[in-house]
Design a protein around this motif. Structure first.
Motif, mmCIF file in Angstrom:
data_model
loop_
_atom_site.group_PDB
_atom_site.id
_atom_site.type_symbol
_atom_site.label_atom_id
_atom_site.label_comp_id
_atom_site.label_asym_id
_atom_site.label_seq_id
_atom_site.Cartn_x
_atom_site.Cartn_y
_atom_site.Cartn_z
ATOM 1 N N UNK A 341 92.151 45.309 -23.227
ATOM 2 C CA UNK A 341 92.593 44.287 -24.241
ATOM 3 C C UNK A 341 91.826 44.269 -25.497
ATOM 4 N N UNK A 342 90.834 45.218 -25.706
ATOM 5 C CA UNK A 342 90.203 45.569 -26.873
ATOM 6 C C UNK A 342 90.117 46.931 -27.179
ATOM 7 N N UNK A 343 89.998 47.284 -28.482
ATOM 8 C CA UNK A 343 89.559 48.635 -28.837
ATOM 9 C C UNK A 343 90.118 48.965 -30.183
ATOM 10 N N UNK A 344 89.443 50.163 -30.759
ATOM 11 C CA UNK A 344 89.788 50.389 -32.210
ATOM 12 C C UNK A 344 91.110 51.246 -32.457
ATOM 13 N N UNK A 345 91.844 50.849 -33.096
ATOM 14 C CA UNK A 345 92.957 51.660 -33.487
ATOM 15 C C UNK A 345 93.025 52.661 -34.477
ATOM 16 N N UNK A 355 89.031 49.278 -44.080
ATOM 17 C CA UNK A 355 90.055 48.847 -43.233
ATOM 18 C C UNK A 355 90.098 49.149 -41.856
ATOM 19 N N UNK A 356 90.375 48.206 -41.159
ATOM 20 C CA UNK A 356 90.449 48.268 -39.656
ATOM 21 C C UNK A 356 91.383 47.533 -39.097
ATOM 22 N N UNK A 357 91.846 48.248 -38.275
ATOM 23 C CA UNK A 357 93.160 47.832 -37.147
ATOM 24 C C UNK A 357 92.658 47.842 -35.835
ATOM 25 N N UNK A 358 92.483 46.872 -34.989
ATOM 26 C CA UNK A 358 91.838 46.754 -33.707
ATOM 27 C C UNK A 358 92.828 45.910 -32.746
ATOM 28 N N UNK A 359 92.509 46.184 -31.515
ATOM 29 C CA UNK A 359 93.253 45.427 -30.694
ATOM 30 C C UNK A 359 91.916 44.377 -30.005
ATOM 31 N N UNK A 429 91.479 58.890 -42.342
ATOM 32 C CA UNK A 429 91.928 57.926 -41.197
ATOM 33 C C UNK A 429 91.374 58.450 -40.046
ATOM 34 N N UNK A 430 90.449 57.420 -39.421
ATOM 35 C CA UNK A 430 90.086 57.655 -37.814
ATOM 36 C C UNK A 430 91.030 57.074 -37.105
ATOM 37 N N UNK A 431 91.688 57.588 -36.060
ATOM 38 C CA UNK A 431 92.432 56.970 -35.090
ATOM 39 C C UNK A 431 91.572 57.031 -33.733
ATOM 40 N N UNK A 432 91.782 55.907 -32.989
ATOM 41 C CA UNK A 432 91.025 55.894 -31.577
ATOM 42 C C UNK A 432 89.538 55.922 -31.438
ATOM 43 N N UNK A 433 88.812 55.990 -32.606
ATOM 44 C CA UNK A 433 87.243 55.934 -32.606
ATOM 45 C C UNK A 433 86.753 56.439 -33.787
ATOM 46 N N UNK A 434 85.543 55.637 -33.900
ATOM 47 C CA UNK A 434 84.661 56.042 -35.066
ATOM 48 C C UNK A 434 83.323 55.772 -35.001
ATOM 49 N N UNK A 435 82.702 56.956 -34.944
ATOM 50 C CA UNK A 435 81.314 56.882 -34.458
ATOM 51 C C UNK A 435 80.190 57.412 -35.341
ATOM 52 N N UNK A 436 80.688 57.495 -36.855
ATOM 53 C CA UNK A 436 79.591 57.647 -37.936
ATOM 54 C C UNK A 436 78.731 56.403 -38.346
ATOM 55 N N UNK A 437 77.514 56.671 -38.691
ATOM 56 C CA UNK A 437 76.918 55.627 -38.855
ATOM 57 C C UNK A 437 76.532 55.490 -40.402
ATOM 58 N N UNK A 444 84.607 47.308 -33.648
ATOM 59 C CA UNK A 444 85.101 48.008 -32.175
ATOM 60 C C UNK A 444 84.645 49.516 -32.549
ATOM 61 N N UNK A 445 84.332 50.161 -31.613
ATOM 62 C CA UNK A 445 83.895 51.635 -32.100
ATOM 63 C C UNK A 445 85.015 52.537 -31.205
ATOM 64 N N UNK A 446 85.716 52.289 -30.276
ATOM 65 C CA UNK A 446 86.378 53.377 -29.457
ATOM 66 C C UNK A 446 87.697 52.703 -28.961
ATOM 67 N N UNK A 447 88.485 53.384 -28.475
ATOM 68 C CA UNK A 447 90.034 53.141 -27.747
ATOM 69 C C UNK A 447 90.190 54.056 -26.699
ATOM 70 N N UNK A 448 90.582 53.446 -25.617
ATOM 71 C CA UNK A 448 91.109 53.795 -24.218
ATOM 72 C C UNK A 448 92.564 53.740 -24.297
ATOM 73 N N UNK A 449 93.365 54.907 -24.309
ATOM 74 C CA UNK A 449 94.746 54.780 -24.515
ATOM 75 C C UNK A 449 95.434 55.832 -25.019
ATOM 76 N N UNK A 450 96.800 55.893 -25.349
ATOM 77 C CA UNK A 450 97.590 56.804 -25.765
ATOM 78 C C UNK A 450 98.235 56.499 -27.191
ATOM 79 N N UNK A 451 98.471 57.347 -28.301
ATOM 80 C CA UNK A 451 99.157 57.068 -29.403
ATOM 81 C C UNK A 451 99.975 58.286 -29.665
ATOM 82 N N UNK A 452 101.164 57.534 -30.354
ATOM 83 C CA UNK A 452 102.183 58.924 -30.555
ATOM 84 C C UNK A 452 103.056 58.499 -32.129
ATOM 85 N N UNK A 453 103.672 59.514 -32.464
ATOM 86 C CA UNK A 453 104.620 58.960 -33.808
ATOM 87 C C UNK A 453 103.383 58.427 -34.888
#
Length: 1247
Positions: A341-345, A355-359, A429-437, A444-453
């Motif tokens: 239900x949640x995650x960083x896109x 800028x942050x797009x998240x679920x 642009x960081x997709x699916x995760x950002x771990x830099x301090x 949100x720090x991470x995302x579990x799933x798939x992206x395309x296009x």
């Protein structure tokens, strides 16, 4: 080819399994000349522990999206491991990916793959064209259908096939949200009350661009719907069998009619192969242009792949892509799918903000924070439920004073804002995760799933260049694949549990199902009323679940706990005395009975019960019941199995009679039922149906109430059963090598085992079942440890539960073990347990082949002791039946009181039975199955109860106040201590509560004085006046219940009133301490000799009392005498839930008077003597009298026996027939197995 090579010695050419020379190959991509069905894999890994095999059937440069199987490697460099694939799979390319390896060696492998060639005709559907298969006849009336095809698509919506008729029949197979939906309608009736529409869903994530096989088999209303070897069986709704179709059946979409497609259905876009309809090869006909394909723009017979290059993210992954720097507009787009239900896109550091797009909770949120403009923020959200595993399209646009977020291209979902904001983009642009301090970081720090296009600045990202390292960066992502799995399809939550999932697992919600556990596998209810009784429960309504985790659901029954039996009652909906009119032999009136449980649930009760019965009654006036001139009864009933039965209550199968016919006491001796006499007076035929294999009654067909003046009333009582054979089904193992064997345990994905055991041995194996490598075992490892171990292919797992006390104490202990795809649980005595989560990846099926052994494991550590009530997946194993034919094992087990004796309360004695225990309450002041039921009485003015406390021999009788009172010869009893406990409630004072008399002037009395205070009086001699104790100064004649406890030892007296602390008193030194020649106990009034003080008291005690069972040590039952009209409830022993058997009920006891509401109370009395002295001469006289009486009885019996046989002859009639009224009565009453050997088809012939 090899994706990486360490040296030339690790080249792909050295990957052949038995090749000599070289070493091993690194990661391999295998290309098969043509597609093949892969079945087996032989592999040798160089110090590699685990690997994963993925496959596809398309171009080698496209992504691998499907994991075929994960497997374990060999333990050294020489051994070979064989793996049979769980499902044979069609593939053109294979890739082996290492998951884990030993640090002692290098990664490498050799292997062989076995399969067979595969060819198929393929048609590519472009989303526009459809294939039309025209029938040879204009209208088809089809009774049987067989449709088979395979499809592959990346679209979640699309019609695969459709056919319809003008009468409203149709069949449609389509994709809906990535699931396969089959809809069939064979027609509704003309009134529309019976609808024929039937809808069934199967599968999930079918838009994964992989081949899926579909087979639909229909015969009449029975349908088998198979998707990828998973078959659903169902029956269509309605009442018709034929599928009426007109003109054609279309594949790939709805037929073109020039009208807009109904319901917004889209045509199928993807590939199909091997399309067959009732033996016709549709693909071949289309290739030979025998079908109409004019709607296609360009019909091709090869599958066109759509390359979307997905990216798979785990919780430690990210994908970094470059973008235009210092630009005043952000434009990004992508598609994603996930279960979380949640995650960083997406995250991007702006020149002056972030800028942050998240679920968040299934919604996509956009957050912009510009720090240089006084912390100006933009927060917008769109969509809902986007964590459904489907692909969703996200478009985000932001520029000066404007931002817009759109989901799935739906304008209605577009959310805009005109907040004043100035944007200057960063460079990445960081997709699916950002771990830099960094100073600006996402929530949100991470995302579990798939992206395309993925699009950045309106340009499609070149992920091939990213994979080759020419642009961007990534970490821990899997490029060109999407390893999404639907863990809720098929639903692994049992018994209707609701499945919800995240990326790594699933959760079952069991609310309202009656089951619990990680997969809703375990019932929360007991299996029977018997089980509730032995938990100490009293009579009430309970939910039971006879098969535990089996398919039968829980249901409610009435449990009646009696002293010796536990009755289970299932009620039906037929009112008592239901009137039946207008029926005849040609047109019978059928009364349908519905029970509070389904027929399957009721059958489970009768199968496990020791005895079942059901009362039936037919009240009639000029309405015949059974006998007719041609032998066919007017009325019959239908039982289990929908079989007709022609006997009535009180009779047995095969004998077409009523109870009066069996007992030969019918109104008219020419008939076998009272109603068959056809008289104008009301008659009745009633009795019990006791052949439990025929019960319960489901229908009664009445056939003689249509004549003038004829009437009938029918009553069918509830089904009543007692006993639970499965609960007490036990076996005793007497030697370490003894065991019982049963068929292989079937518990592939879920298994539960429960049983009771008792032993004095320190260890032993309870049960074991083996496979090739899989196994399951339960054992007592030590006197305090129970172990549950198994292996499903991921390595052995062992759970241990430690008990704080010894388990080899020869008492019953309960063990329950459960294994599912979620977890394993071991529980001991419903208190101590261990839970072990199952791995999220790996094998889940338990594959066993050997027999199930109970009591031993291959002769090692055999179990010594008893096991009972062994249930495996809801099925009770019949240990007793198997033990009868097995050496070293005996059926049954004794010693139940050691574990259940605690439930016999208030001094009740536990009595051993073969199949359980019972509580003997005869020596207590209580009654009921657990000696916890108050037994009391209600006293009116002038009434009394006298209880003789010493053994008596009946001598004579005289009358007193027109009531019988027995005078006896007492035995001398002297007391030096006594205990008296009673409860009372009254509103009258003064009153006599308890008076204990003697043959001397000694007495003990408890009275209520004029002011309502309670006083205890002792007169034991030695004093001029009785010794009195004022127990309390309050008015206790207040209508409330009060409890009194009096205990005396020599001179010391202790008195406790209600819940107050006990108070101690002492008799004066001049008083005697011996209660001499104790005689009787009086309640309510005294007759005979009494002290002046007591005789002057108004001898009335008006109120309700209880507990008139007295504990006394003499061996002969004491006599109870009554005067006046006290109501003393008889001591009852319930024989079954409807009828009560009276053990003691004086003929002069009046009917139960209704006590006023403000005078509810009870009296509970318990009197015990600590010591007594009996005269030896009287004791000897008693023995001599008994011996003489026995001799006289023996002589009388011999004389009667000799004269009885004079002039008689012997026959071979049934035993007990001499005392029976008829031959039928003799047979039924004496031969227990008679009812099970009679065939109802046989007729009786009278000569």
């Amino acid at each position: 080819t090899s994706s990486s090579v360490f040296t030339s010695g690790y080249a792909p050419g050295y990957a052949k399994l038995n090749k000599r020379g070289g070493t091993f190959s690194f990661f391999l991509l295998i290309s098969i000349h043509k597609s093949a069905i892969i079945q087996q894999l032989y592999i040798k890994l160089s110090w590699k522990k685990d690997a994963k095999l993925v496959y596809k059937d398309s171009h080698p440069l496209t992504y691998f999206t499907s994991v075929l199987q994960a497997f374990a490697g060999n333990s050294n460099t020489e051994s070979v491991v064989r793996h049979d694939l769980q499902n044979p799979t069609v593939a053109h390319y294979l890739r082996i990916i290492p998951l884990d390896w030993s640090e002692e060696g290098r990664i490498g492998l050799r292997f062989e793959i076995y399969g067979c060639p595969y060819w198929a005709d393929v048609i590519n559907f472009d989303g526009q064209g459809v294939i039309s298969y025209r029938f040879k006849m204009k209208k088809m009336k089809i009774l049987k259908d067989v449709i088979a095809l395979k499809f592959k698509t990346s679209e979640s919506e699309g019609v695969i096939l459709h056919g319809e008729g003008q009468q409203g029949d149709y069949i449609t197979l389509e994709l809906r949200s990535g699931r396969l939906l089959l809809q069939i309608n064979l027609g509704s009736n003309q009134y529309g009350s019976i609808l024929g529409h039937t809808s069934v869903t199967s599968g999930s994530l079918l838009d994964d661009h992989h081949w899926h096989s579909v087979v639909i088999e229909r015969y009449r209303r029975n349908v088998n719907f198979t998707l990828d070897q998973h078959t659903q069986h169902f029956r269509t709704n309605g009442e018709f069998d034929h599928l009426d179709l007109d003109y054609e059946l279309t594949f790939g979409g709805m037929p073109y009619s020039g009208k807009p497609v109904s319901g917004g259905r889209r045509n199928f876009k993807g590939c199909m192969e091997s399309i067959n309809y009732n033996g016709e090869n549709i693909t071949d006909l289309a290739r030979r242009k025998k079908l109409d394909t004019s709607s296609f723009r360009n019909l091709t017979f090869s599958c066109v792949d759509i390359h979307t290059f997905p990216v798979f993210f785990n919780s430690t992954s990210f994908l970094q892509l470059p973008g235009r720097r210092d630009h005043n507009m952000v434009s990004v787009g992508f598609q994603f799918r996930t279960w979380n239900p949640s995650g960083l896109l997406l995250f991007s550091s702006l020149a002056d903000g972030m800028l942050e797009l998240a679920l968040n909770d299934g919604k996509v949120t956009a957050h912009i924070n510009v720090t240089q403009q006084k912390n100006m923020r933009v927060d917008i959200a769109s969509g809902s439920g986007l964590n459904d595993g489907e692909w969703h399209d996200v478009r985000f646009l932001a520029k000066e004073n404007f931002a817009m977020l759109t989901i799935d291209g739906d304008e209605a979902s577009a959310v805009r804002t005109t907040s004043p904001v100035q944007i200057t983009t960063g460079s990445t642009y960081h997709f699916g995760g950002y771990f830099l301090r960094t100073r600006a970081s996402p929530i949100q720090r991470s995302f579990q799933g798939c992206m395309q296009l993925i699009q950045v600045d309106d340009q499609l990202a070149d992920l091939t260049a990213v994979e080759q390292g020419r642009m961007g960066a990534f970490e821990n992502v899997s490029l060109d694949m999407c390893a999404i799995i639907d863990r809720c399809m098929p639903n692994q939550c049992e018994h209707g549990g609701r499945c919800s999932q995240i990326w790594d697992g699933f959760t079952c919600t069991c609310d309202g199902t009656g089951y619990t556990g990680a997969t809703c596998h375990t019932s929360v209810y007991e299996q029977s009323c018997e089980a509730y009784k032995h938990l100490g429960r009293s009579s009430d309504s309970y939910w039971i679940d006879p098969d535990g985790s089996g398919p039968l659901g829980p249901f409610k029954v009435i449990c009646n706990m009696t002293e010796d039996k536990v009755w289970t009652t299932v009620v039906n909906n037929l009112p008592a005395q239901t009137a039946v009119t207008g029926s005849s032999r040609e047109r019978r009136t059928v009364l349908q009975l519905n029970y509070s449980a389904s027929m399957e649930q009721v059958t489970a009760i009768t199968n496990s019960a020791e005895h079942c019965e059901q009362q039936v009654a037919y009240a009639c006036r000029m309405s015949r019941l059974l006998n007719t001139p041609d032998g066919t009864p007017y009325t019959w009933w239908v039982g289990r199995g929908n079989e007709k039965h022609f006997y009535w209550g009180g009779s047995v199968p095969g004998i077409q009679k009523c109870a009066c016919g069996i007992e030969r006491n019918c109104t008219d001796s020419k008939y076998y039922c009272n109603c068959d006499a056809d008289q104008k007076q009301w008659r009745d035929d009633s009795g019990l149906l006791v052949y439990k294999d025929h019960l319960p009654v489901s229908q009664v067909a009445v056939g003689d109430t249509n004549r003038p003046g004829s009437e009938a009333k029918l009553t069918v009582g509830p089904l009543c059963c007692y006993g639970d054979r499965s609960y007490w089904n036990a076996a005793s193992f007497n030697t370490p090598s003894s065991y019982l064997h049963f068929s292989t345990f079937q518990g592939e994905t879920s298994a539960d085992i429960s049983f009771y055991f008792k032993t004095s041995a320190p260890y032993g194996v309870f049960l074991e079942n083996l496979g090739n490598t899989d196994f399951i075992r339960l054992e007592l490892k030590s006197p305090t440890v129970v172990s549950f171990s198994f292996d499903v292919g991921n390595g052995p797992v062992e759970l241990n539960v430690h008990s704080p006390t010894l388990l080899n104490d020869d008492q019953w202990h309960r063990v329950s073990a459960e294994r599912s795809t979620k977890e394993a649980i071991l529980q001991l005595d419903q208190k101590y347990q261990e839970v072990r989560p199952a791995p999220t990846q790996g094998h889940t099926r338990l594959e066993l082949y050997s027999q199930l052994y109970v009591g031993a494991a291959g002769g090692q550590r055999g179990f010594l002791g008893c096991i009972r009530s062994l249930k495996m997946n809801g099925v009770t194993l019949d240990l007793e039946e198997r033990a009868k034919v097995t050496p070293g094992v005996k059926p049954g087990c004794s010693g139940h009181c050691t574990s259940f004796g605690m439930y016999c309360r208030n001094g009740g004695k536990c009595v051993e039975k073969y199949n359980g225990y019972s509580c003997d309450c005869s020596t207590t002041a209580f009654d009921g199955p657990f000696c916890s039921k108050d037994v009391g009485g209600f006293f009116e003015a002038g009434t009394l109860v006298k209880y003789n406390l010493v053994p008596e021999v009946m001598a004579a009788a005289s009358s007193l106040d027109e009531k019988s009172v027995i005078h006896n010869l007492p035995v001398e009893t002297n007391l030096t201590c006594e205990d008296l406990t009673f409860s009372f409630s009254t509103s009258t004072s003064p009153s006599l509560l308890v008076y204990v008399s003697s043959k001397t002037q000694d007495y003990m009395a408890v009275v209520l004085r004029h002011n309502g205070t309670l006083q205890l009086r002792y007169n034991l001699g030695g004093l001029r006046e009785p010794f009195s104790i004022d127990i309390d100064q309050r008015n206790l004649a207040n209508g409330q219940p009060h409890t009194v406890n009096i205990s005396r030892v020599e001179r010391d007296i202790e008195v406790q009133l209600d819940h107050y602390p006990p108070v101690s008193y002492s008799l004066p030194e001049a008083s005697d301490t011996q209660f001499t020649l104790v005689k009787s106990l009086f309640l309510g009034k005294v007759f005979g000799k009494c002290s002046l003080f007591l005789c002057k008291l108004p001898q009335a005690w008006i109120n309700r009392t209880s507990h008139l069972l007295f504990s006394h040590t003499p061996a002969t039952p004491a006599s109870i005498c009554y005067q006046g009209n006290p109501f003393i409830p008889p001591l009852l022993s319930i024989s079954h839930p409807i009828h009560q058997k009276t053990v003691f009920n004086p003929s002069f006891a009046p009917s139960f008077p209704v006590s006023p509401p403000n005078k509810l109370g009870l009296l509970r009395l318990f009197l015990s003597n600590c010591s007594f002295n009996c005269g030896e001469c009287i004791f000897l006289a008693g023995i001599i009298a008994v011996v003489i009486f026995t001799i006289l009885c023996t002589l009388v019996f011999l004389i009667r026996y000799m004269f009885r046989h004079k002039g008689t002859y012997h026959t071979n009639e049934a035993k007990g027939g001499e005392s029976s009224e008829s031959a039928d009565t003799a047979i039924i009453g004496t031969e227990a197995n008679f009812t099970e050997t009679i065939d109802e088809s046989k007729k009786e012939w009278f000569i």
